[in-house]
Design a protein around this motif. Sequence first.
Motif, PDB file in Angstrom:
ATOM      1  N   TYR A 129       0.851  -1.470  -0.060  1.00  0.00           N
ATOM      2  CA  TYR A 129       0.029  -0.091   0.072  1.00  0.00           C
ATOM      3  C   TYR A 129       0.949   1.314   0.023  1.00  0.00           C
ATOM      4  CZ  TYR A 129      -4.292  -2.521   1.292  1.00  0.00           C
ATOM      5  OH  TYR A 129      -5.319  -3.322   1.600  1.00  0.00           O
ATOM      6  N   LYS A 130       0.414   2.134  -0.623  1.00  0.00           N
ATOM      7  CA  LYS A 130       1.048   3.850  -0.382  1.00  0.00           C
ATOM      8  C   LYS A 130      -0.012   4.204   0.670  1.00  0.00           C
ATOM      9  CE  LYS A 130       3.003   4.429  -5.170  1.00  0.00           C
ATOM     10  NZ  LYS A 130       2.677   5.292  -6.343  1.00  0.00           N
ATOM     11  N   GLU A 131       0.423   4.852   1.495  1.00  0.00           N
ATOM     12  CA  GLU A 131      -0.485   5.539   2.444  1.00  0.00           C
ATOM     13  C   GLU A 131      -0.254   6.913   2.757  1.00  0.00           C
ATOM     14  OE1 GLU A 131      -1.814   3.451   6.302  1.00  0.00           O
ATOM     15  OE2 GLU A 131      -0.248   4.918   7.206  1.00  0.00           O
ATOM     16  N   SER A 132      -1.159   7.775   2.437  1.00  0.00           N
ATOM     17  CA  SER A 132      -0.957   9.422   2.788  1.00  0.00           C
ATOM     18  C   SER A 132      -0.937   9.790   4.079  1.00  0.00           C
ATOM     19  CB  SER A 132      -2.107  10.188   1.990  1.00  0.00           C
ATOM     20  OG  SER A 132      -3.455   9.957   2.502  1.00  0.00           O
ATOM     21  N   THR A 133      -0.754  10.997   4.624  1.00  0.00           N
ATOM     22  CA  THR A 133      -0.720  11.231   5.913  1.00  0.00           C
ATOM     23  C   THR A 133      -2.248  11.618   6.501  1.00  0.00           C
ATOM     24  OG1 THR A 133      -0.856  13.745   4.813  1.00  0.00           O
ATOM     25  CG2 THR A 133       1.396  12.855   5.591  1.00  0.00           C
ATOM     26  N   SER A 134      -3.202  11.188   5.426  1.00  0.00           N
ATOM     27  CA  SER A 134      -4.586  11.391   6.111  1.00  0.00           C
ATOM     28  C   SER A 134      -4.829   9.691   6.592  1.00  0.00           C
ATOM     29  CB  SER A 134      -5.631  12.018   5.111  1.00  0.00           C
ATOM     30  OG  SER A 134      -5.564  11.163   3.965  1.00  0.00           O
ATOM     31  N   GLY A 135      -4.292   8.772   6.133  1.00  0.00           N
ATOM     32  CA  GLY A 135      -4.244   7.539   6.202  1.00  0.00           C
ATOM     33  C   GLY A 135      -5.188   6.902   5.014  1.00  0.00           C
ATOM     34  N   LYS A 136      -5.269   7.388   3.833  1.00  0.00           N
ATOM     35  CA  LYS A 136      -5.995   6.987   2.704  1.00  0.00           C
ATOM     36  C   LYS A 136      -4.605   6.052   1.999  1.00  0.00           C
ATOM     37  CE  LYS A 136      -8.357   8.054  -1.500  1.00  0.00           C
ATOM     38  NZ  LYS A 136      -9.021   9.033  -2.281  1.00  0.00           N
ATOM     39  N   ARG A 137      -5.129   4.833   1.715  1.00  0.00           N
ATOM     40  CA  ARG A 137      -4.495   3.870   1.041  1.00  0.00           C
ATOM     41  C   ARG A 137      -4.843   3.591  -0.413  1.00  0.00           C
ATOM     42  NH1 ARG A 137      -3.897  -0.751   5.583  1.00  0.00           N
ATOM     43  NH2 ARG A 137      -2.521   0.349   7.110  1.00  0.00           N
TER      44      ARG A 137
END
Length: 308
Positions: A129-137
């Motif tokens: 997964y790539k995970e953004s700082t907002s937690g979205k994957r």
Amino acid sequence: MSTEVKVSVCIFTFNQEKYIRECLESIVEQKTNFNFEVIVHDDASTDKTAEIIREFQKTYPDLIFPIFQEKNLYSINMHKPFISGWKAAKGKYIAICEGDDYWIDEYKLQKQYDLINQSDHDFCFTNAYKESTSGKRKVYFKKRNQTNTYSLSEIIRIGGGGMATASILIKSDILKNLPEWFYQAPVGDYFIQILGSCKNGALYIDDITSVYRTGVEGSWSGVRKNMTESEIKNEAYAYLTVFNQLRDNTISHEDANFAIARELYIATQLCLKLKYTKLAKELIELSWSYYKFITFRHAVYNFTRFLW
């Protein structure tokens, strides 16, 4: 179970007190039928990262082996922290994880070891997964790959960002005997992928085993948003230099041209976002001399879109 270390997990960290605990927890929870070690290289952190590492070392004295640098090696050469950690590895294979990434499959190491140890390959990676700082994957490979191998040419054309570094397992001999040009490489992970795939390509497991955090403070993706014009130019020409050294001796003429053109095109896009239009024109023209990714009309559209 043999006492011999089969896999060395090498973690690299600097000022990542927010993330290093989750990273370490995900690794000590690995379930294997072989011995592995965890080498944690702290590049002279100034926050509480080292304190957290010492806490884990105390809890897992036979598993966690820290390296605490007194001076920051990255500031000397970006590859020195990694080379320092790899040299300390005892295992036949090395698994890589940066301190702000983490694993989510407790059988990650076992799956990769079982596959690579029964093959003549030097390199293995998984989905992630790539995970953004907002937690979205987001999933790296949305199209589920039905085969378990990628050729060297495919690895080159996927590009360095095509796989998560935290998903990599590679023969340690490769990382302990890196060519001299590696110190001049603009990034490390892409060229590790290439060197690991030179012999017979790469093994791939279509399981999501790790998470790569994007946009965090100090991360590669975060730093690129503030690159100067000279930094972008130096990086672009470093790619050109290294791939020209790899040409024919290690990779094909065609793959080298493709890789150079793509990296120059990526640099062009970054220049446009940051309004470095003169350098963008220079780099896209140079990119086209190797391989054309986009048409002239598309390029003009991009230029005018960012200019006005």
